[in-house]
Structure formats: structure tokens, C-alpha cells
Design an enzyme around this catalytic site. Structure first.
Site, short mmCIF file in Angstrom:
data_model
loop_
_atom_site.label_atom_id
_atom_site.label_comp_id
_atom_site.label_asym_id
_atom_site.label_seq_id
_atom_site.Cartn_x
_atom_site.Cartn_y
_atom_site.Cartn_z
CG ASN A 113 82.96 34.33 72.51
OD1 ASN A 113 81.81 34.15 72.86
ND2 ASN A 113 83.37 34.14 71.28
CG HIS A 165 79.51 29.02 74.90
ND1 HIS A 165 78.74 28.57 73.85
CD2 HIS A 165 80.79 28.87 74.53
CE1 HIS A 165 79.53 28.12 72.90
NE2 HIS A 165 80.78 28.31 73.28
NE ARG A 168 64.21 25.27 80.60
CZ ARG A 168 64.16 24.93 81.88
NH1 ARG A 168 65.21 24.43 82.47
NH2 ARG A 168 63.07 25.10 82.58
CG HIS A 224 80.39 33.67 65.97
ND1 HIS A 224 81.00 32.46 65.75
CD2 HIS A 224 79.92 34.05 64.76
CE1 HIS A 224 80.92 32.13 64.48
NE2 HIS A 224 80.26 33.08 63.85
NE ARG A 240 77.56 29.23 64.46
CZ ARG A 240 78.73 28.62 64.27
NH1 ARG A 240 79.71 28.79 65.13
NH2 ARG A 240 78.93 27.84 63.22
NE ARG A 249 75.23 26.97 66.07
CZ ARG A 249 76.18 26.15 65.61
NH1 ARG A 249 77.13 25.73 66.42
NH2 ARG A 249 76.19 25.76 64.36
CG HIS A 250 75.76 31.32 70.35
ND1 HIS A 250 76.15 32.34 69.53
CD2 HIS A 250 76.66 30.32 70.15
CE1 HIS A 250 77.23 31.99 68.88
NE2 HIS A 250 77.57 30.75 69.21
CD GLU A 297 84.40 35.35 67.44
OE1 GLU A 297 83.58 34.42 67.33
OE2 GLU A 297 85.33 35.33 68.23
CB THR A 315 82.64 25.61 68.26
OG1 THR A 315 83.23 26.90 68.40
CG2 THR A 315 83.73 24.55 68.33
CB THR A 316 84.81 28.71 64.61
OG1 THR A 316 83.75 29.57 65.02
CG2 THR A 316 85.38 29.20 63.31
CD GLU A 361 90.50 35.54 67.32
OE1 GLU A 361 89.83 36.56 67.13
OE2 GLU A 361 90.13 34.59 68.04
CG HIS A 418 88.41 28.02 68.49
ND1 HIS A 418 88.32 26.69 68.75
CD2 HIS A 418 87.18 28.41 68.10
CE1 HIS A 418 87.09 26.29 68.51
NE2 HIS A 418 86.37 27.31 68.12
CG HIS A 426 83.87 26.09 76.24
ND1 HIS A 426 82.54 25.76 76.18
CD2 HIS A 426 84.49 25.05 76.84
CE1 HIS A 426 82.37 24.57 76.70
NE2 HIS A 426 83.55 24.11 77.09
N1 PXP Z 1 87.96 33.41 68.51
C1 PXP Z 1 87.14 33.03 67.48
C2 PXP Z 1 87.38 33.58 66.13
C3 PXP Z 1 86.07 32.16 67.72
O1 PXP Z 1 85.26 31.79 66.70
C4 PXP Z 1 85.84 31.69 69.04
C5 PXP Z 1 84.67 30.80 69.31
O2 PXP Z 1 83.48 31.49 69.05
C6 PXP Z 1 86.71 32.13 70.06
C7 PXP Z 1 87.76 32.96 69.76
C8 PXP Z 1 86.54 31.67 71.47
O3 PXP Z 1 86.74 30.29 71.56
P1 PXP Z 1 86.47 29.53 72.91
O4 PXP Z 1 85.00 29.68 73.23
O5 PXP Z 1 86.85 28.13 72.63
O6 PXP Z 1 87.32 30.17 73.98
#
Ligand code: PXP
Length: 250
Positions: free
Chosen positions: A13, A16, A24, A49, A51, A55-56, A76, A106-107, A157, A197, A220
Site C-alpha cells: 500500500n 503514505h 508539502r 486507497h 479516499r 487526503r493522500h 480500496e 485511518t480505517t 480482507e 491493517h 505503513h
Molecule cells: N488494508 C486495508 C483495507 C486498509 O484500509 C489499509 C490501510 O489503508 C491497509 C490494508 C494497510 O494498512 P497499514 O498501512 O496499517 O499497513
């Protein structure tokens, strides 16, 4: 028993990387570039994701990633008409439906598939109609897993946030048991089982070893680790840039 030769796929993912860019308002760091490097590192899937508050990840990222990513692209998103329109226009390989609240950092949990069955059934049908594979992000709860299969999702998931955030070993074990049961039920009712997550380098192993685990989506911890494995080199490169000989016209 899980098959030891079975390899769990990793979805990386890159949200971030975009968080840093948006902080910035620059063009870098670009999640598109991060996705290419993730592929070189062995990622089996790129996850983003988009959103509603942007935001990102931006729509531009989805548009370019759709053209540049070689492995499956997993989007996502919230189960809203606007997001369904975006998904059916950009055609990622997989859509993972997630709950979304603007005020959350976050979610924060899984979808309520049982409570929102009518809405989700329509969204799943619209996405599947366009050939998209649909995953539902849910808590490891047997009723949620069974309902996901009934509504026509192909994958669940499982939300690992509670397992990852557990305050003690004992509580963590309890959450792992819930995840194991949900994975067994998911497989039983014909679903592909994924999880994600909050997973990091220490807690990932036990989840990867769960029965029928096909895929983990992790962001993350990988982005955070990437900062530190590259920090020393990044400083060295800046010093080199500072002391480059002047170019003509400087
Ligand atoms: N899976 C889903 C459905 C998520 O919403 C997220 C966070 O966007 C992740 C996985 C990844 O989570 P993390 O960034 O904590 O690894």
C-alpha cells in the site's frame, strides 16, 4: 494445516508516500514511483486507497498507476455511487470496499456487511458487472464472513487492527484465534482470504501462517522502514549535490 509451500502474496500500500507529498504540495515523493520500486522489490500487488477527502492518493495517481503497474492493482474505496463511477472508469483489477469516516486517522474497523447488506449487494453487483474482483474489508466475525459470501464478494480482507493493537500477549492470542476462525469459515464458504491493517515486521508472521491466507496488504510499516533503510544514503546524496562543481552560467 496450512501448506508450508504456499506463498502468501504481498500487496504493498503506497498511500503514505502520497501523504508525504500532500503535506508539502510538491510533486514528490510520487506514489507511482514507489509502486514501481515496490514491484522491483517483489510486491505481488499494489494497493491504494482513494479516499473521498483525497487526503493522500489522488485520481491522477489511480489514472497513471492503471497504466504503469504490471502486477494487479487493488483499489480500496468507500461503497458510494461516486466511487463506483470512478472504479468502473479506471478499472483496477480488484476493488476492496472499506468503511470510511472523514474524521478517522485511518480505517478504524471492518464494514458492517450484515447491517448494510442491501447497499453492498448493489455496489458488488455493479463492480462485478464490469469484470472487477470485489473484496470486502471486514472484522474477523463469522456472521460478517458468511454474509460477504452471500452478497457475491469473491474475497474477504480480514481486519487485523485489533490483533496488531492488542495490549497484551493474551489479548493478541484471542484476536489471532478470531482471525483463524474467520479464515476457516471464509474458505469453507468459497471466499479467498486476505488480511491487513497495522501489520508490521514483528506481528506479520503469525497472520501469514493462518490457514488459507492468500494475501496481506501492508503499507505503513513498509513506508516507515523504507525511510530508515534509505536515510543515510539520502543525506550523503544531498552532500554530494551541495558540492557539485558549478555548471556554466551559475
Ligand atoms: N488494508 C486495508 C483495507 C486498509 O484500509 C489499509 C490501510 O489503508 C491497509 C490494508 C494497510 O494498512 P497499514 O498501512 O496499517 O499497513
Amino acid at each position: 494445516m496450512p501448506n508450508p509451500s504456499h506463498r502468501v502474496r504481498l500487496g504493498v500500500n503506497v498511500d503514505h508516500v502520497a501523504t508525504l507529498r500532500q503535506a508539502r504540495g510538491t510533486r514528490y515523493p510520487d506514489p507511482v514511483f514507489a509502486a514501481a520500486l515496490a514491484e522491483q522489490g517483489g510486491a505481488d500487488q499494489i494497493t491504494i486507497h482513494l479516499r473521498e477527502d483525497r487526503r493522500h492518493i489522488q485520481e491522477r495517481d489511480l489514472h497513471i498507476l492503471r497504466q504503469t503497474v504490471h502486477v494487479p492493482l487493488n483499489l480500496e474505496m468507500a461503497a458510494t455511487p461516486a466511487m463506483v463511477e470512478l472504479a468502473t472508469r479506471h478499472l483496477p483489477d480488484t476493488v476492496t470496499l472499506v468503511p470510511e469516516k472523514r474524521e478517522e486517522r485511518t480505517t478504524e474497523g471492518g464494514l458492517d456487511v450484515v447491517g448494510q447488506a442491501g447497499l453492498l449487494a448493489n455496489v458488488i453487483a455493479a463492480l462485478r458487472d464490469k469484470g472487477l474482483v470485489v473484496a470486502l474489508f471486514i472484522d474477523p466475525d463469522p456472521a460478517q464472513v458468511r454474509r460477504s459470501a452471500e452478497l457475491g464478494a469473491q474475497t474477504v480482507e480480514l481486519h487485523t487492527g485489533d490483533y496488531c493493537g492488542a495490549s497484551s500477549r493474551l489479548v493478541q492470542e484471542r484476536h489471532l484465534t478470531d482471525l483463524r476462525n474467520a479464515a476457516l469459515i471464509g474458505h469453507d464458504v468459497g471466499l479467498r482470504v486476505a488480511a491487513g491493517h497495522g501489520l508490521d515486521y514483528r506481528n506479520v508472521g503469525a497472520v501469514a501462517r493462518l490457514p488459507h491466507m492468500a494475501e496481506l496488504n501492508i503499507g505503513h510499516a513498509i513506508v516507515a522502514q523504507a525511510l530508515f533503510v534509505g536515510f543515510r544514503r539520502a543525506v550523503r546524496s544531498m552532500i554530494e549535490a551541495m558540492h557539485q562543481p558549478a555548471e556554466l552560467g551559475d
